[in-house]
Design a protein around this motif. Structure first.
Motif, PDB file in Angstrom:
ATOM      1  N   SER A  85       0.832  -1.194   0.000  1.00 32.87           N
ATOM      2  CA  SER A  85       0.000   0.000   0.000  1.00 32.87           C
ATOM      3  C   SER A  85       0.869   1.246   0.000  1.00 32.87           C
ATOM      4  O   SER A  85       2.013   1.221   0.453  1.00 32.87           O
ATOM      5  CB  SER A  85      -0.907   0.002   1.237  1.00 32.87           C
ATOM      6  OG  SER A  85      -1.814   1.075   1.201  1.00 32.87           O
ATOM      7  N   PHE A  86       0.300   2.325  -0.540  1.00 32.68           N
ATOM      8  CA  PHE A  86       0.820   3.696  -0.470  1.00 32.68           C
ATOM      9  C   PHE A  86       1.845   4.087  -1.522  1.00 32.68           C
ATOM     10  O   PHE A  86       2.204   5.243  -1.594  1.00 32.68           O
ATOM     11  CB  PHE A  86       1.405   4.011   0.909  1.00 32.68           C
ATOM     12  CG  PHE A  86       0.429   3.807   2.023  1.00 32.68           C
ATOM     13  CD1 PHE A  86       0.746   3.000   3.092  1.00 32.68           C
ATOM     14  CD2 PHE A  86      -0.809   4.396   1.969  1.00 32.68           C
ATOM     15  CE1 PHE A  86      -0.158   2.796   4.112  1.00 32.68           C
ATOM     16  CE2 PHE A  86      -1.722   4.202   2.977  1.00 32.68           C
ATOM     17  CZ  PHE A  86      -1.395   3.390   4.055  1.00 32.68           C
ATOM     18  N   GLN A  87       2.321   3.156  -2.325  1.00 32.87           N
ATOM     19  CA  GLN A  87       3.262   3.574  -3.361  1.00 32.87           C
ATOM     20  C   GLN A  87       2.576   3.543  -4.727  1.00 32.87           C
ATOM     21  O   GLN A  87       2.598   4.514  -5.457  1.00 32.87           O
ATOM     22  CB  GLN A  87       4.497   2.671  -3.361  1.00 32.87           C
ATOM     23  CG  GLN A  87       5.597   3.111  -4.315  1.00 32.87           C
ATOM     24  CD  GLN A  87       6.333   4.338  -3.830  1.00 32.87           C
ATOM     25  OE1 GLN A  87       6.009   4.914  -2.808  1.00 32.87           O
ATOM     26  NE2 GLN A  87       7.334   4.760  -4.584  1.00 32.87           N
ATOM     27  N   ILE A  88       1.965   2.430  -5.071  1.00 26.91           N
ATOM     28  CA  ILE A  88       1.237   2.312  -6.329  1.00 26.91           C
ATOM     29  C   ILE A  88      -0.155   1.798  -5.994  1.00 26.91           C
ATOM     30  O   ILE A  88      -0.314   0.657  -5.590  1.00 26.91           O
ATOM     31  CB  ILE A  88       1.929   1.354  -7.302  1.00 26.91           C
ATOM     32  CG1 ILE A  88       3.335   1.847  -7.626  1.00 26.91           C
ATOM     33  CG2 ILE A  88       1.123   1.190  -8.583  1.00 26.91           C
ATOM     34  CD1 ILE A  88       4.150   0.907  -8.475  1.00 26.91           C
ATOM     35  N   THR A  89      -1.143   2.650  -6.108  1.00 23.90           N
ATOM     36  CA  THR A  89      -2.499   2.272  -5.754  1.00 23.90           C
ATOM     37  C   THR A  89      -3.447   2.745  -6.837  1.00 23.90           C
ATOM     38  O   THR A  89      -3.314   3.836  -7.358  1.00 23.90           O
ATOM     39  CB  THR A  89      -2.907   2.907  -4.406  1.00 23.90           C
ATOM     40  OG1 THR A  89      -1.926   2.598  -3.430  1.00 23.90           O
ATOM     41  CG2 THR A  89      -4.246   2.386  -3.948  1.00 23.90           C
ATOM     42  N   SER A  90      -4.410   1.916  -7.178  1.00 21.96           N
ATOM     43  CA  SER A  90      -5.381   2.257  -8.210  1.00 21.96           C
ATOM     44  C   SER A  90      -6.659   2.765  -7.558  1.00 21.96           C
ATOM     45  O   SER A  90      -7.570   2.000  -7.262  1.00 21.96           O
ATOM     46  CB  SER A  90      -5.685   1.037  -9.086  1.00 21.96           C
ATOM     47  OG  SER A  90      -4.531   0.625  -9.772  1.00 21.96           O
ATOM     48  N   ILE A  91      -6.705   4.073  -7.322  1.00 19.13           N
ATOM     49  CA  ILE A  91      -7.923   4.705  -6.815  1.00 19.13           C
ATOM     50  C   ILE A  91      -8.635   5.355  -7.991  1.00 19.13           C
ATOM     51  O   ILE A  91      -8.032   6.096  -8.758  1.00 19.13           O
ATOM     52  CB  ILE A  91      -7.608   5.755  -5.736  1.00 19.13           C
ATOM     53  CG1 ILE A  91      -7.167   5.078  -4.442  1.00 19.13           C
ATOM     54  CG2 ILE A  91      -8.827   6.628  -5.456  1.00 19.13           C
ATOM     55  CD1 ILE A  91      -6.874   6.037  -3.305  1.00 19.13           C
ATOM     56  N   PHE A  92      -9.915   5.058  -8.126  1.00 16.71           N
ATOM     57  CA  PHE A  92     -10.724   5.683  -9.171  1.00 16.71           C
ATOM     58  C   PHE A  92     -11.398   6.912  -8.573  1.00 16.71           C
ATOM     59  O   PHE A  92     -12.288   6.786  -7.731  1.00 16.71           O
ATOM     60  CB  PHE A  92     -11.755   4.687  -9.703  1.00 16.71           C
ATOM     61  CG  PHE A  92     -11.149   3.548 -10.471  1.00 16.71           C
ATOM     62  CD1 PHE A  92     -10.964   3.640 -11.839  1.00 16.71           C
ATOM     63  CD2 PHE A  92     -10.744   2.395  -9.816  1.00 16.71           C
ATOM     64  CE1 PHE A  92     -10.390   2.591 -12.552  1.00 16.71           C
ATOM     65  CE2 PHE A  92     -10.175   1.343 -10.515  1.00 16.71           C
ATOM     66  CZ  PHE A  92      -9.995   1.445 -11.879  1.00 16.71           C
ATOM     67  N   PRO A  93     -10.998   8.120  -8.985  1.00 24.77           N
ATOM     68  CA  PRO A  93     -11.467   9.348  -8.337  1.00 24.77           C
ATOM     69  C   PRO A  93     -12.983   9.519  -8.350  1.00 24.77           C
ATOM     70  O   PRO A  93     -13.553  10.038  -7.388  1.00 24.77           O
ATOM     71  CB  PRO A  93     -10.780  10.463  -9.150  1.00 24.77           C
ATOM     72  CG  PRO A  93      -9.592   9.809  -9.757  1.00 24.77           C
ATOM     73  CD  PRO A  93     -10.002   8.392 -10.033  1.00 24.77           C
ATOM     74  N   ALA A  94     -13.659   9.107  -9.420  1.00 30.47           N
ATOM     75  CA  ALA A  94     -15.100   9.317  -9.523  1.00 30.47           C
ATOM     76  C   ALA A  94     -15.906   8.285  -8.748  1.00 30.47           C
ATOM     77  O   ALA A  94     -17.101   8.463  -8.521  1.00 30.47           O
ATOM     78  CB  ALA A  94     -15.530   9.318 -10.989  1.00 30.47           C
ATOM     79  N   PHE A  95     -15.271   7.196  -8.334  1.00 30.04           N
ATOM     80  CA  PHE A  95     -15.965   6.162  -7.569  1.00 30.04           C
ATOM     81  C   PHE A  95     -15.952   6.523  -6.084  1.00 30.04           C
ATOM     82  O   PHE A  95     -15.045   7.194  -5.603  1.00 30.04           O
ATOM     83  CB  PHE A  95     -15.293   4.808  -7.748  1.00 30.04           C
ATOM     84  CG  PHE A  95     -15.569   4.155  -9.073  1.00 30.04           C
ATOM     85  CD1 PHE A  95     -16.228   4.816 -10.101  1.00 30.04           C
ATOM     86  CD2 PHE A  95     -15.152   2.855  -9.304  1.00 30.04           C
ATOM     87  CE1 PHE A  95     -16.469   4.204 -11.314  1.00 30.04           C
ATOM     88  CE2 PHE A  95     -15.390   2.221 -10.518  1.00 30.04           C
ATOM     89  CZ  PHE A  95     -16.050   2.911 -11.536  1.00 30.04           C
ATOM     90  N   THR A  96     -16.958   6.060  -5.364  1.00 31.08           N
ATOM     91  CA  THR A  96     -16.994   6.294  -3.926  1.00 31.08           C
ATOM     92  C   THR A  96     -15.923   5.466  -3.233  1.00 31.08           C
ATOM     93  O   THR A  96     -15.350   4.537  -3.813  1.00 31.08           O
ATOM     94  CB  THR A  96     -18.361   5.918  -3.335  1.00 31.08           C
ATOM     95  OG1 THR A  96     -18.539   4.502  -3.443  1.00 31.08           O
ATOM     96  CG2 THR A  96     -19.497   6.662  -4.022  1.00 31.08           C
TER      97      THR A  96
END
Length: 251
Positions: A85-96
Motif C-alpha cells: 500500500s501507499f506507493q502504487i495504488t489504483s484509486i478511481f477518483p469518480a468512484f466512492t
C-alpha cells in the motif's frame, strides 16, 4: 517461536555497477510490525520492489509462509497474501470510497471488471469492503467520491483497499508521506489498532511514528542491513546513530 511470515536471505540487486541491495536478510514474525529505515538512497524502494515482485533479485531467497516466492510474479504473490500500500495504488477518483474498496476485493478474487455495475450491489463485495472501511475509520465517508476525500483520507482508503484483500503481510511504503501532524497521528493510532492482527513491514521516514509502532527495526544503509533490534536497541546502537539517526536518537 512460530515460523516467520517472511524470510529474506542474502538478497542482492545490481543496476549496472551499482549494488542497490547488498546481501540483505530480514525476517518478519507473525503479527509483528517490523520497520525498515534508512537515509535517502539506502535502497528501501528497491527492496520493496523485490519483495512484491516488481523487481527480480539477482541472488538470494524470498520465502513467504515457508514457500519460495522469488520467481513468482506480482499477482501470484498478492493471491498468497502479500499486499502493498501507499506507493502504487489504483484509486478511481469518480468512484466512492466503498466502490473503490469493493473493486479491490473484486480484483483480488479474480472477477472481471466488465460486470462492475451489478457487482456494485453484490453483498459478497460490498460487505467486506465496508468492513475494511470500518477498520480504518472511514465508514462514515463510504459513499463519498474519492476525489472529494482529503489527502489523509486517501491514505486511509488505500489502507482499506489493501486490508480488504485479507493479507497475511502488509507492506506499507511511506504511509505518513505528505501528511500533517494531525493526520500522521491519526494514521499511527489506526496502525496501532491493527497490531497483532496482520504482519506489517513498514517503510517510513517519520521516526516518531516508527518508534511508536515498530516491534523491531532494521536499519538499511547503502543496500546493507547494518542493525536489527527493538526500538530501544536501535536507539542505543552507536553505528546506527552515526550512520543515520544522529542526535535524534540520543537518550
Amino acid at each position: 517461536m512460530s515460523q516467520p511470515v517472511l524470510e529474506v536471505s542474502g538478497l542482492i540487486k545490481r543496476f549496472g555497477g551499482l549494488l542497490a541491495t547488498d546481501n540483505f536478510s530480514i525476517d518478519i514474525r507473525p503479527g509483528e510490525v517490523h520497520a525498515v529505515i534508512g537515509p535517502n538512497g539506502a535502497g528501501k524502494t528497491t527492496l520493496i520492489g523485490q519483495l512484491i515482485g516488481e523487481l527480480k533479485a539477482d541472488a538470494g531467497s524470498i520465502k513467504f509462509l515457508g514457500n519460495e516466492i522469488s520467481d513468482l510474479p506480482v499477482h501470484r504473490r498478492s493471491h498468497l497474501g502479500l499486499a502493498r500500500s501507499f506507493q502504487i495504488t489504483s484509486i478511481f477518483p469518480a468512484f466512492t470510497a466503498l466502490q473503490n474498496v469493493a473493486l479491490a476485493v473484486q480484483a483480488h478474487d479474480g472477477h472481471s471488471f466488465r460486470f462492475w455495475r451489478p457487482a456494485a450491489s453484490d453483498p459478497g463485495l460490498t460487505e467486506p469492503a465496508m468492513a475494511a472501511l470500518k477498520l480504518v475509520g472511514l465508514e462514515a465517508r463510504a459513499h463519498v467520491p474519492a476525489n472529494a476525500l482529503s489527502h489523509g483520507e486517501h491514505r486511509q482508503l488505500e489502507l482499506a483497499m489493501a486490508l480488504a484483500t485479507k493479507p497475511k503481510l502488509l507492506l506499507l511504503d511511506e504511509p505518513m508521506a505528505g501528511m500533517g501532524p494531525e493526520d500522521s497521528q491519526r494514521m499511527v493510532q489506526m496502525l496501532l489498532k491493527l497490531k497483532g492482527s496482520v504482519s506489517i513491514l513498514l517503510i517510513e521516514h517519520d521516526m516518531e511514528a516508527v518508534f511508536a509502532l515498530a516491534d523491531r527495526i532494521t536499519v538499511l544503509v547503502y543496500g546493507r542491513g547494518i542493525a536489527t533490534g527493538t526500538p530501544d536497541e536501535i536507539r542505543r546502537n552507536e553505528q546506527v546513530r552515526e550512520a543515520y539517526l544522529g542526535a535524534e536518537a540520543q537518550p
